[in-house]
Design a protein around this motif. Structure first.
Motif, PDB file in Angstrom:
ATOM      1  N   HIS A 133      63.622  47.154  13.518  1.00 47.93           N
ATOM      2  CA  HIS A 133      63.561  46.721  14.904  1.00 47.93           C
ATOM      3  C   HIS A 133      62.356  47.355  15.580  1.00 47.93           C
ATOM      4  O   HIS A 133      61.720  48.275  15.048  1.00 47.93           O
ATOM      5  N   THR A 134      62.047  46.846  16.762  1.00 46.61           N
ATOM      6  CA  THR A 134      60.803  47.215  17.432  1.00 46.61           C
ATOM      7  C   THR A 134      61.006  48.416  18.336  1.00 46.61           C
ATOM      8  O   THR A 134      62.037  48.558  19.006  1.00 46.61           O
ATOM      9  N   ARG A 135      59.959  49.275  18.336  1.00 44.34           N
ATOM     10  CA  ARG A 135      59.930  50.410  19.252  1.00 44.34           C
ATOM     11  C   ARG A 135      58.507  50.507  19.787  1.00 44.34           C
ATOM     12  O   ARG A 135      57.548  50.254  19.066  1.00 44.34           O
ATOM     13  N   SER A 136      58.379  50.837  21.061  1.00 44.60           N
ATOM     14  CA  SER A 136      57.044  50.890  21.656  1.00 44.60           C
ATOM     15  C   SER A 136      56.292  52.126  21.170  1.00 44.60           C
ATOM     16  O   SER A 136      56.871  53.143  20.821  1.00 44.60           O
ATOM     17  N   GLY A 137      54.951  51.985  21.160  1.00 45.00           N
ATOM     18  CA  GLY A 137      54.111  53.106  20.790  1.00 45.00           C
ATOM     19  C   GLY A 137      54.076  53.359  19.293  1.00 45.00           C
ATOM     20  O   GLY A 137      54.699  52.661  18.496  1.00 45.00           O
ATOM     21  N   GLY A 138      53.308  54.369  18.900  1.00 41.35           N
ATOM     22  CA  GLY A 138      53.191  54.731  17.501  1.00 41.35           C
ATOM     23  C   GLY A 138      52.206  55.856  17.314  1.00 41.35           C
ATOM     24  O   GLY A 138      51.569  56.321  18.277  1.00 41.35           O
ATOM     25  N   GLY A 139      52.057  56.301  16.082  1.00 41.59           N
ATOM     26  CA  GLY A 139      51.189  57.442  15.794  1.00 41.59           C
ATOM     27  C   GLY A 139      49.776  57.088  15.391  1.00 41.59           C
ATOM     28  O   GLY A 139      48.898  57.954  15.390  1.00 41.59           O
ATOM     29  N   LEU A 140      49.502  55.827  15.015  1.00 46.11           N
ATOM     30  CA  LEU A 140      48.159  55.430  14.610  1.00 46.11           C
ATOM     31  C   LEU A 140      47.277  55.190  15.823  1.00 46.11           C
ATOM     32  O   LEU A 140      47.701  54.577  16.805  1.00 46.11           O
ATOM     33  N   GLY A 141      46.027  55.650  15.734  1.00 44.44           N
ATOM     34  CA  GLY A 141      45.078  55.378  16.787  1.00 44.44           C
ATOM     35  C   GLY A 141      44.441  54.024  16.607  1.00 44.44           C
ATOM     36  O   GLY A 141      44.636  53.339  15.604  1.00 44.44           O
ATOM     37  N   GLY A 142      43.635  53.628  17.607  1.00 40.61           N
ATOM     38  CA  GLY A 142      42.891  52.396  17.500  1.00 40.61           C
ATOM     39  C   GLY A 142      43.527  51.209  18.182  1.00 40.61           C
ATOM     40  O   GLY A 142      42.922  50.135  18.214  1.00 40.61           O
ATOM     41  N   PHE A 143      44.746  51.336  18.729  1.00 38.49           N
ATOM     42  CA  PHE A 143      45.416  50.220  19.416  1.00 38.49           C
ATOM     43  C   PHE A 143      45.334  50.419  20.933  1.00 38.49           C
ATOM     44  O   PHE A 143      45.238  51.550  21.431  1.00 38.49           O
ATOM     45  N   GLU A 144      45.407  49.292  21.667  1.00 40.06           N
ATOM     46  CA  GLU A 144      45.512  49.361  23.127  1.00 40.06           C
ATOM     47  C   GLU A 144      46.847  50.026  23.492  1.00 40.06           C
ATOM     48  O   GLU A 144      47.900  49.651  22.942  1.00 40.06           O
ATOM     49  N   PRO A 145      46.846  51.006  24.397  1.00 48.11           N
ATOM     50  CA  PRO A 145      48.097  51.737  24.693  1.00 48.11           C
ATOM     51  C   PRO A 145      49.232  50.854  25.190  1.00 48.11           C
ATOM     52  O   PRO A 145      50.401  51.107  24.882  1.00 48.11           O
ATOM     53  N   ASP A 146      48.900  49.811  25.941  1.00 46.09           N
ATOM     54  CA  ASP A 146      49.950  48.956  26.493  1.00 46.09           C
ATOM     55  C   ASP A 146      50.285  47.779  25.578  1.00 46.09           C
ATOM     56  O   ASP A 146      51.041  46.895  25.961  1.00 46.09           O
ATOM     57  N   CYS A 147      49.706  47.748  24.358  1.00 45.74           N
ATOM     58  CA  CYS A 147      50.003  46.680  23.396  1.00 45.74           C
ATOM     59  C   CYS A 147      50.070  47.294  22.001  1.00 45.74           C
ATOM     60  O   CYS A 147      49.298  46.966  21.116  1.00 45.74           O
ATOM     61  N   HIS A 148      51.011  48.229  21.840  1.00 42.21           N
ATOM     62  CA  HIS A 148      51.118  49.000  20.599  1.00 42.21           C
ATOM     63  C   HIS A 148      52.595  49.277  20.328  1.00 42.21           C
ATOM     64  O   HIS A 148      53.298  49.800  21.191  1.00 42.21           O
TER      65      HIS A 148
END
Length: 799
Positions: A637-652
């Motif tokens: 299931h989906t959870r907001s955010g993550g540990g990898l860099g390189g993504f837009e903060p509000d679309c990760h």
């Protein structure tokens, strides 16, 4: 290497066609690249003599056109010829009317400058024997008048072009190939007979040899031949050299080339009168020493190169090429004939450093026969006496300080059988090895084999086993499984099986697989926000490849950038690869996690009359990541955010298993991360941690279609807090609804005038054993609404 087959048959009694012989050699491990005729389509060409030159009729291409009278012994023909060597009394190749030249060219009567020419006096090129057109007519002085040229010169022969491997220098000669055929067929080998006649004068009184670099020249021999008359080679020798791809020069020079091809050992003839004191000095070159080789090129030498010199200067580049200052010319009457052994590594370095590739260097760098060089010297001296009127001085100057020790190998037929799975009878094995030129003694069931000096590749028992089977025939090998331990059928590893499932799933979804370099550009990796300590490359080839890859998306973003530069905006790709990071512990202090990286950009499908190009969005990347997980039987299931860099903060976001383990991340690639790649369009990507997933999908048992109907209920919540995600709401709904909930999905989102959001979910309920009543479903619906409101502080719209 080109080998005239007729020349080979002079040394071995075989009744095989050229093609059959080539097949035998190929089956024994000697590759024959082609079998071609020497002079195809040449018919009716004979030996003609120019009896008279009647007059000059003009000029063509800078040469005088002469009207000649040519005789074949039976008839006379008026022939116009412009060759520079047109002389009364010479005998040359003549194509009378009715003869045929290569390419089906038929010779007739032609008018040249108004004069009829009945036939043609031919050059090498016109007969298809070479490119020597300017040298003039193909002369065959001494040949019978009117003799058929094809038979006279052996032009009806075929040439085997053999590609010799570096470990078989013994086959770089006519004798070597004949020896192979003799061993393969059991025919008798007939090496050239040596019948050298020497004068009373000793060679030691005429010349001296001093070897100052014995490590690079273990053996050096010289013969002295006097009273030579330099002239053209006999027609048969010149024809053989042309068939081998060599250009005839003069009888003495041609003899050294002829023996090189015949016996495989390079020779060189120095004009003795141009060698100071008739003294040969074998030494290392001085640093920066200048030397002009036979090809007219002035070369700068270094101290690692070996030269042949006299007391004053270098006169030859050892094992590679002679020098202009000692070459044999028209006035030469006495030669010092060199036959030596040079260190293969030294010759290879010299040849490559100077860019000078010669037939002599080709053989020396593979290893010449240190014991066979005397026979080559004697053979050349014998031919010089016979064909150039030379007188051979008595004796041979031979500097040979450390003699070669014989190589002996004990061969057990039990070992042959163990290696090959089969062994021939002892008598057969002995015959095979003897046919290859090896000396064999049978000592109580063990063959004591003495390896000759020309077989540098035979040093151990298994080498002899290979010789036996290649001559006996590889078809004799039995088809058996190896003995010893139980043979287990190879199985696909868990890692490969996992990657195969993921690969098939994504290719089936329309993605293309990319394979990119594991080297990383620090600038791009920094823009992606890669935090682990990178692994540096010790010898990077460029500034953009100084580290190993740290971020899983770097490779696929590079592919997207390449496509964008080529105006390919719609990209759907994935890559299965590794990242590398410093991790203390283990053998290498590094870890190499495996990742599935995917990226999509551009339109979701091609535009058509039915609709425009709908752009991809973050849900495409999320759905593809879920599709890959589903291929391995993983639900997340989906959870907001993550540990990898390189993504837009509000679309990760992240995909998390029921146990709470984050196995994938997805989102829109940040504009700052796209900038170093030169990507302007939005890119949506996902990265899946393959090491955290099972190796293969665990398939569930098939379940029958439901017998009882489902019931759906909708609920919409007004959410004012921007930080609250739909994933958090769904988690509470699933936990509170219980086992009767089959599915929950968002079907409506809109923004209210006060800035809050209204999000509606559709809940699907179903039981396996009964039809649900409204009271049951309404009770669950009310309980879920109350729990969501209590935990998350949001209200049910319309309540």
């Amino acid at each position: 290497m080109k080998i005239p087959y007729g020349w080979v048959r002079e040394m071995v009694d075989v009744d095989l066609t050229a093609q059959d012989a080539a097949d035998r050699l190929v089956n024994a491990g000697l590759e024959v690249a082609s079998v071609t005729p020497i002079a195809p389509d040449v018919r009716g060409v004979v030996v003609g003599e120019i009896e008279a030159i009647e007059r000059e009729i003009g000029e063509s291409h800078g040469h005088r056109l002469l009207l000649c009278r040519v005789s074949t012994g039976r008839a006379r023909f008026p022939v116009v010829c412009g060759a520079p060597n047109t002389t009364v009394g010479v005998r040359a190749a003549f194509a009378p009317p009715g003869a045929t030249l290569p390419g089906g060219r038929e010779i007739g009567v032609a008018k040249i400058r108004g004069v009829e020419s009945h036939g043609m006096l031919c050059s090498e090129r016109e007969l298809g024997l070479g490119e020597e057109h300017e040298a003039g007519l193909l002369l065959v002085d001494g040949a019978p008048l009117g003799a058929d040229l094809v038979r006279l010169l052996g032009l009806d022969d075929r040439v085997l072009e053999i590609e010799i491997t570096p470990n078989r220098p013994d086959c770089l000669s006519i004798l070597g190939v004949a020896r192979e055929l003799a061993a393969l067929t059991g025919a008798r080998l007939r090496p050239p007979k040596l019948a050298l006649r020497e004068s009373r004068q000793a060679a030691r009184a005429l010349a001296r040899v001093r070897v100052e670099a014995p490590d690079l020249c273990p053996r050096y021999t010289v013969r002295v031949i006097s009273g030579l008359r330099i002239g053209p080679s006999p027609a048969w020798m010149a024809a053989r050299l042309r068939a081998c791809g060599l250009r005839p020069i003069s009888n003495v020079v041609d003899i050294t080339n002829y023996v090189l091809w015949e016996l495989g050992h390079p020779l060189h003839a120095f004009d003795a009168d141009r060698v100071t004191g008739q003294t040969i000095v074998v030494r290392r070159a001085a640093a920066g020493e200048r030397f002009t080789t036979l090809d007219g090129q002035a070369r700068t030498l270094d101290g690692s190169m070996l030269v042949i010199a006299d007391p004053e200067r270098a006169i030859g580049l050892a094992g590679v090429m002679g020098g202009q200052n000692s070459e044999v010319g028209e006035r030469t009457t006495r030669v010092l004939l060199e036959s030596a052994y040079f260190d293969p590594a030294s010759i290879r370095r010299t040849s490559r450093a100077l860019g000078l590739r010669t037939d002599a260097a080709y053989r020396f760098e593979r290893g010449a026969d240190i014991e066979g060089l005397v026979a080559a010297n004697d053979r050349a001296a014998q031919l010089m006496a016979e064909l150039a009127g030379g007188v051979v001085a008595r004796g041979l100057l031979d500097v040979y300080r450390r003699r070669r020790k014989p190589v002996r190998v004990r061969l057990r037929l039990a070992r042959v059988e163990r290696v090959l799975g089969i062994a021939p009878p002892r008598a057969q094995a002995r015959k095979i090895l003897t046919g290859l030129g090896l000396s064999v003694r049978d000592r109580g069931g063990i063959l004591d084999v003495e390896v000759p000096s020309f077989r540098r590749d035979l040093a151990m028992e298994d080498d002899l086993a290979e010789e036996i089977i290649r001559v006996w025939g590889y078809d004799k090998l039995p088809s058996t499984l190896p003995g010893g331990a139980t043979v287990r059928v190879a199985r696909e590893s868990d890692r490969l099986r996992q990657e195969g499932l993921v690969r098939r799933a994504l290719v089936g979804a329309g993605l293309l697989e990319a394979v990119t370099s594991s080297l990383s550009d620090p600038t791009r990796a920094g823009a992606l926000g890669a935090t682990p300590e990178p692994v540096k490359v010790l010898n990077p080839l460029s500034q953009d490849a100084t580290h190993l890859r740290v971020h899983p998306l770097e490779g696929v973003l590079g592919v997207v950038a390449t496509n964008a530069r080529r105006q390919q905006g719609d990209v759907r790709i994935f890559e299965i690869g590794r990242t590398y990071q410093r991790t203390p512990g283990g053998d290498t202090d590094t870890s190499e996690p495996r990742w599935l990286a995917l990226a999509v950009t551009g339109g979701r499908r091609d535009p058509s009359w039915g609709g425009g190009a709908e752009p991809v969005d973050v849900y495409d990347a999320k759905g593809l990541a879920e599709h890959a997980l589903a291929a391995l039987g993983v639900e997340a299931h989906t959870r907001s955010g993550g540990g990898l860099g390189g993504f837009e903060p509000d679309c990760h976001g992240s995909l998390v298993t029921a146990a709470g383990q984050a196995v994938a991340e997805f989102g829109e690639v940040a504009a700052a991360a796209r900038a170093p790649f030169g990507i302007d369009a939005p890119v949506f990507a996902a990265a899946v941690r393959l090491d955290a997933l099972p190796a293969a999908r665990t398939f569930e048992r098939a379940r029958p279609l439901p017998r009882f109907p489902s019931v759906q209920r909708d609920m919409a919540f007004q959410i004012a807090e921007a930080a609250l995600t739909t994933a958090a709401v769904e988690a509470v709904i699933r936990r509170e609804a219980g086992p009767l909930l089959r599915d929950v999905a968002v079907f409506d989102v809109f923004r209210l005038p006060d800035g809050s959001r209204s999000i509606a979910w559709r809940l699907t309920f179903q039981a396996d054993d009964r039809t649900l009543t409204d009271d049951e479903v309404n009770a669950i619906h009310a309980r879920v609404a109350a729990r969501v409101g209590a935990e998350l502080g949001i209200t049910l719209r319309g309540a």
